[in-house]
Scaffold this motif. Structure first.
Motif, PDB file in Angstrom:
ATOM      1  N   GLY A  24       0.946  -1.190  -0.079  1.00 12.86           N
ATOM      2  CA  GLY A  24       0.013   0.126   0.031  1.00 12.86           C
ATOM      3  C   GLY A  24       0.750   1.359  -0.084  1.00 12.86           C
ATOM      4  N   THR A  25       0.100   2.552   0.195  1.00 13.96           N
ATOM      5  CA  THR A  25       0.899   3.681   0.009  1.00 13.96           C
ATOM      6  C   THR A  25       1.477   3.850   1.251  1.00 13.96           C
ATOM      7  OG1 THR A  25      -0.756   4.629  -1.561  1.00 13.96           O
ATOM      8  CG2 THR A  25       0.412   6.292  -0.167  1.00 13.96           C
ATOM      9  N   GLY A  50      -0.210  -3.092  -4.048  1.00 14.33           N
ATOM     10  CA  GLY A  50      -1.088  -2.218  -4.015  1.00 14.33           C
ATOM     11  C   GLY A  50      -2.281  -2.790  -3.587  1.00 14.33           C
ATOM     12  N   SER A  51      -3.235  -2.304  -2.935  1.00  8.56           N
ATOM     13  CA  SER A  51      -4.430  -2.978  -2.345  1.00  8.56           C
ATOM     14  C   SER A  51      -5.366  -2.960  -3.402  1.00  8.56           C
ATOM     15  CB  SER A  51      -5.170  -2.236  -0.945  1.00  8.56           C
ATOM     16  OG  SER A  51      -5.669  -1.358  -1.154  1.00  8.56           O
ATOM     17  N   GLN A  52      -5.209  -2.387  -4.679  1.00  6.59           N
ATOM     18  CA  GLN A  52      -6.327  -2.704  -5.713  1.00  6.59           C
ATOM     19  C   GLN A  52      -6.062  -4.186  -6.191  1.00  6.59           C
ATOM     20  OE1 GLN A  52      -3.898  -0.475  -5.309  1.00  6.59           O
ATOM     21  NE2 GLN A  52      -2.585  -0.290  -7.193  1.00  6.59           N
ATOM     22  N   GLY A  92      -2.856  -0.976   2.082  1.00  8.65           N
ATOM     23  CA  GLY A  92      -3.442  -0.149   1.073  1.00  8.65           C
ATOM     24  C   GLY A  92      -4.862   0.438   1.486  1.00  8.65           C
ATOM     25  N   THR A  93      -5.204   1.800   1.268  1.00  2.00           N
ATOM     26  CA  THR A  93      -6.388   2.358   1.716  1.00  2.00           C
ATOM     27  C   THR A  93      -7.366   1.940   0.822  1.00  2.00           C
ATOM     28  OG1 THR A  93      -5.935   4.256   0.728  1.00  2.00           O
ATOM     29  CG2 THR A  93      -5.088   4.253   3.065  1.00  2.00           C
ATOM     30  N   ASP A  94      -7.133   1.678  -0.498  1.00  2.00           N
ATOM     31  CA  ASP A  94      -8.127   1.374  -1.433  1.00  2.00           C
ATOM     32  C   ASP A  94      -9.086   0.193  -1.042  1.00  2.00           C
ATOM     33  OD1 ASP A  94      -7.310   3.679  -2.843  1.00  2.00           O
ATOM     34  OD2 ASP A  94      -6.560   2.231  -4.499  1.00  2.00           O
ATOM     35  N   TYR A 103       3.702   7.501  -7.733  1.00  2.00           N
ATOM     36  CA  TYR A 103       4.547   6.735  -6.820  1.00  2.00           C
ATOM     37  C   TYR A 103       4.385   5.267  -6.867  1.00  2.00           C
ATOM     38  CZ  TYR A 103       0.217   5.986  -3.988  1.00  2.00           C
ATOM     39  OH  TYR A 103      -1.264   5.625  -3.868  1.00  2.00           O
ATOM     40  N   ALA A 109      -1.610   4.746   4.804  1.00  2.00           N
ATOM     41  CA  ALA A 109      -1.547   6.162   4.639  1.00  2.00           C
ATOM     42  C   ALA A 109      -2.110   6.682   3.207  1.00  2.00           C
ATOM     43  CB  ALA A 109       0.084   6.211   4.893  1.00  2.00           C
ATOM     44  N   LYS A 142     -14.000   4.257   2.932  1.00  2.00           N
ATOM     45  CA  LYS A 142     -13.032   5.414   2.323  1.00  2.00           C
ATOM     46  C   LYS A 142     -13.815   6.424   1.548  1.00  2.00           C
ATOM     47  CE  LYS A 142      -8.675   6.165  -0.524  1.00  2.00           C
ATOM     48  NZ  LYS A 142      -7.817   5.584  -1.261  1.00  2.00           N
TER      49      LYS A 142
HETATM   50  C1  SIN Z   1      -3.509   1.034  -2.133  1.00  2.00           C
HETATM   51  O1  SIN Z   1      -4.704   0.895  -1.628  1.00  2.00           O
HETATM   52  O2  SIN Z   1      -2.632   0.207  -2.087  1.00  2.00           O
HETATM   53  C2  SIN Z   1      -3.199   2.415  -2.886  1.00  2.00           C
HETATM   54  C3  SIN Z   1      -3.877   3.435  -2.145  1.00  2.00           C
HETATM   55  C4  SIN Z   1      -3.368   3.828  -0.689  1.00  2.00           C
HETATM   56  O3  SIN Z   1      -2.772   3.020  -0.171  1.00  2.00           O
HETATM   57  O4  SIN Z   1      -3.604   4.851  -0.238  1.00  2.00           O
END
Ligand code: SIN
Length: 362
Positions: A45-46, A91-93, A124-126, A59, A150, A198
């Motif tokens: 993730g980010t 990446g969480s996608q 990751g936030t996604d 990034y 983050a 989110k």
């Molecule tokens: C993700 O979800 O991996 C990319 C976005 C993030 O972590 O904010």
């Protein structure tokens, strides 16, 4: 002149080294004395992301590993005795069932031992809300499990990851976190996995629990709790991964003006065992879509009506006759979380009445 070390010299050097190692070990033991033992499981993730230049919005997610994340916040050691593990670095996608199963099984194994008091998962936030809710349903422990991410990469100006990680570890060590189910810590707030979503693509104030509000606040590691959720989770969940090798396919279809039913038919033909509709308003959709879904139910496919809106409930039998059509209403769960619950519930039953009970209780 070159001198060979004598046997006495070697013995003295070895003794010195042993004394030094023992004093380092004693210092480390003293530093972690009485502290909660928290395991940090990293998935990417980010929060683990890095830019080429600080002023770029581009990034790479998952560029740093768990040891680098821990090393970036030296004061974490004052909060807890820590260990890190890298479960994935994506990446969480790209989060998927295989990583979910691996992560959940690892957390269950760690929490079953007396040596681990709590877990922090960097993510990751996604899709963090989906992973958090999945774990909320299948972790068999009342020990704290906290997800953290983050919105800005680790190299960014004003990176939010270090403070979020510090707060997440603080929450995982807090006695009030026990028995609350899986939690998400972002931007000085604590959220219950079931409630959080989110809401913003880039702003650090992105995570909210629109229907019920945050579970608490955490500022510089100091935690304040609000009312806990009353739904079933973790140690009270009857859902589990025992005997589950693979999760059934469940697709989400988005309702809109002029909605045709072609994609619904394609999903059923492609092997979906369940369909979640991100409905308009109170889980509504076009007449055409309703007719195709009614036929899908008769073929044994589970259908859940959710909503594309951010808040409110999808109620049974409002404009759609769920009783007659064999549909399930998602209640408070958005489409992404409805998909998670339906995947797990389908490992137990296909009966619409039983599925509806899961949506009411979880
Ligand atoms: C993700 O979800 O991996 C990319 C976005 C993030 O972590 O904010």
């Amino acid at each position: 002149m070159h001198r060979h070390p004598t046997a006495v010299g070697l013995r003295l050097a070895l003794l010195g080294w042993l004394l030094l190692s023992a004093s380092h070990a004693a210092a480390a033991e003293k530093a972690s004395e009485g502290k909660a033992r928290i395991r940090i499981l990293a998935t990417g993730g980010t929060i683990a992301g890095a830019q080429t230049r600080q002023e770029d919005s581009a990034y790479k997610a998952g560029a740093l590993d768990v040891e680098q994340l821990i090393a970036a916040v030296p004061s974490l050691k004052q909060l807890a005795s820590l260990g890190g593990e890298q479960v994935a670095n994506i990446g969480s996608q790209d989060m998927n069932d295989a990583v979910w199963l691996k992560l959940a099984r690892r957390i269950n194994a760690l929490l079953a031992t007396p040596d681990v008091d709590g877990i922090v998962v960097t993510h990751g936030t996604d899709t963090m809300e989906e992973t958090a809710y999945f774990l909320n349903l299948v972790i068999r422990s009342d020990k704290p499990v906290v997800l953290v991410g983050a919105m800005r990469p680790a190299t960014a100006l004003g990176a939010d990851g270090p403070a979020n990680l510090y707060n997440a570890v603080a929450v995982a060590t807090h006695p009030g976190a026990r028995g609350r189910g899986v939690l998400v810590v972002m931007n000085d707030e604590v959220h219950a996995a079931r409630n959080v979503i989110k809401t913003n693509t880039t702003n650090v104030k992105s995570f909210e629990s629109p229907n019920r509000g945050a579970a608490g606040l955490v500022h510089t590691g100091k935690v304040t709790w609000f009312e806990p959720v009353d739904t079933k989770h973790t140690h009270r969940s009857e859902l589990s991964l025992e005997k589950v090798e693979k999760l059934p396919r469940v697709d989400i279809l988005y309702a809109h003006a002029n909605m045709s039913a072609d994609l619904l038919e394609a999903a059923v033909k492609s092997g979906a065992r369940g369909l979640v509709i991100a409905g308009v308003g109170n889980g509504n959709m076009s007449q055409q879509a309703l007719e195709v879904l009614a036929r899908a139910v008769k073929q044994g496919v589970a259908v859940v009506r959710s909503t594309r809106l951010m808040s409110g409930l999808v109620l049974r039998n409002s404009e759609v006759d769920d009783d007659k059509l064999g549909f399930v209403a998602s209640g408070e769960l958005n489409p992404a979380k409805s998909r998670v619950l339906l995947q797990l519930a389908l490992t137990r039953t296909k009966d619409p009445a039983q599925l509806q009970r899961y949506f009411q209780e979880y």
